[in-house]
Scaffold this motif. Structure first.
Motif, PDB file in Angstrom:
ATOM      1  N   SER A  93       0.824  -1.212   0.000  1.00 47.36           N
ATOM      2  CA  SER A  93       0.000   0.000   0.000  1.00 47.36           C
ATOM      3  C   SER A  93       0.857   1.261   0.000  1.00 47.36           C
ATOM      4  CB  SER A  93      -0.937   0.016   1.220  1.00 47.36           C
ATOM      5  OG  SER A  93      -0.212   0.285   2.413  1.00 47.36           O
ATOM      6  N   GLY A  94       2.173   1.087   0.214  1.00 47.74           N
ATOM      7  CA  GLY A  94       3.079   2.232   0.190  1.00 47.74           C
ATOM      8  C   GLY A  94       3.802   2.484   1.485  1.00 47.74           C
ATOM      9  N   ALA A  95       3.579   1.644   2.501  1.00 49.78           N
ATOM     10  CA  ALA A  95       4.269   1.827   3.783  1.00 49.78           C
ATOM     11  C   ALA A  95       5.749   1.508   3.644  1.00 49.78           C
ATOM     12  CB  ALA A  95       3.645   0.942   4.854  1.00 49.78           C
ATOM     13  N   ASP A  96       6.570   2.162   4.471  1.00 51.14           N
ATOM     14  CA  ASP A  96       8.012   1.945   4.444  1.00 51.14           C
ATOM     15  C   ASP A  96       8.469   0.953   5.505  1.00 51.14           C
ATOM     16  OD1 ASP A  96       9.087   4.243   2.545  1.00 51.14           O
ATOM     17  OD2 ASP A  96       7.489   5.090   3.757  1.00 51.14           O
ATOM     18  N   ASP A  97       7.690   0.799   6.557  1.00 47.13           N
ATOM     19  CA  ASP A  97       8.044  -0.131   7.627  1.00 47.13           C
ATOM     20  C   ASP A  97       6.751  -0.572   8.304  1.00 47.13           C
ATOM     21  OD1 ASP A  97       9.463  -1.687   9.371  1.00 47.13           O
ATOM     22  OD2 ASP A  97      10.602  -0.055  10.280  1.00 47.13           O
ATOM     23  N   TYR A  98       6.826  -1.625   9.115  1.00 42.72           N
ATOM     24  CA  TYR A  98       5.635  -2.286   9.633  1.00 42.72           C
ATOM     25  C   TYR A  98       5.970  -2.840  11.009  1.00 42.72           C
ATOM     26  CZ  TYR A  98       1.491  -5.367   9.077  1.00 42.72           C
ATOM     27  OH  TYR A  98       0.289  -6.006   9.191  1.00 42.72           O
TER      28      TYR A  98
END
Length: 229
Positions: A93-98
């Motif tokens: 979805s475009g997140a850089d980290d989780y």
């Protein structure tokens, strides 16, 4: 840094606000997805810390809309959903980290600092904006990729992975090194997320090609090189 926290749990908000403000960050809060999206669209933030399970508009939708509007600031997703599939969905979805709840505030602060360092690095202009191997070309200014005359559609994470491979041609890259440089994660997520994304990328750049560019180095990691080299 100015950070927007989009989170609906009061206890989590209090924990994160306290941890980030203690190291000098400015924190604004939105308690639902719609409000958070409007804030990020109408104000300047350096980073977003984003829960997925939100009232109204969920975090996945918020992140997708940010990226569709051309907002490229780092996004750190927070969620109780921790499977490989959930992580891939968040990153796609475009997140850089989780980060998976529950978490330690020291770990969150470390992740925020790592994303901040990446943001700083990305402001440095590259000397060469075209990266090439064989007939594969990546334009780092236009963020476009071609194999021969064929355009390749890449997600944000696939693009970052391909760029890292191209900048490290003929080097064995371990899964840990890929995590550290593509996601700025310096520890094992406990999932096969790297392998999942390498397979995604292979299908897009190597499928039906005689010259395979991404090679598995058994027991070591991956390498990008021309088959004949």
């Amino acid at each position: 840094m100015k950070i927007l926290l989009i989170e609906d749990e009061a206890a989590v908000i209090s924990l994160i606000e306290r941890g980030l403000k203690e190291i000098g960050f400015e924190v604004s809060v939105a308690m639902d997805g719609h409000t958070g999206l409007q804030m990020v669209l109408n104000h300047d933030f350096d980073m977003v810390v984003l829960d997925i399970m939100l009232p109204g508009v969920n975090g996945i939708q918020v992140c997708k809309e940010m990226r569709s509007q051309g907002i490229s600031i780092p996004v750190l997703m927070l969620t109780a959903l921790g499977s490989t599939e959930n992580i891939v969905t968040g990153l796609d979805s475009g997140a850089d980290d989780y980060m998976v709840k529950p978490f330690k505030i020291t770990e969150l602060v470390a992740r925020v600092n790592a994303l901040g360092r990446r943001m700083t690095r990305n402001t440095i202009v590259s000397d060469a904006h075209i990266l090439k191997i064989s007939d594969l070309r990546l334009d780092t200014d236009a963020k476009t990729a071609f194999r021969g005359d064929e355009a390749i559609s890449l997600t944000s994470t696939e693009y970052k992975l391909l760029e890292f491979f191209l900048k490290n041609q003929s080097r064995v890259l371990s899964r840990m090194e890929i995590l550290e440089n593509v996601w700025d994660i310096d520890f094992n997520l406990g999932t096969n997320v790297v392998d999942v994304y390498v397979n995604y990328l292979r299908k897009k750049i190597d499928k039906n090609k005689n010259d395979k560019l991404i090679h598995t180095m058994i027991g070591m990691g991956y390498m990008m090189k021309e088959t004949a080299s």
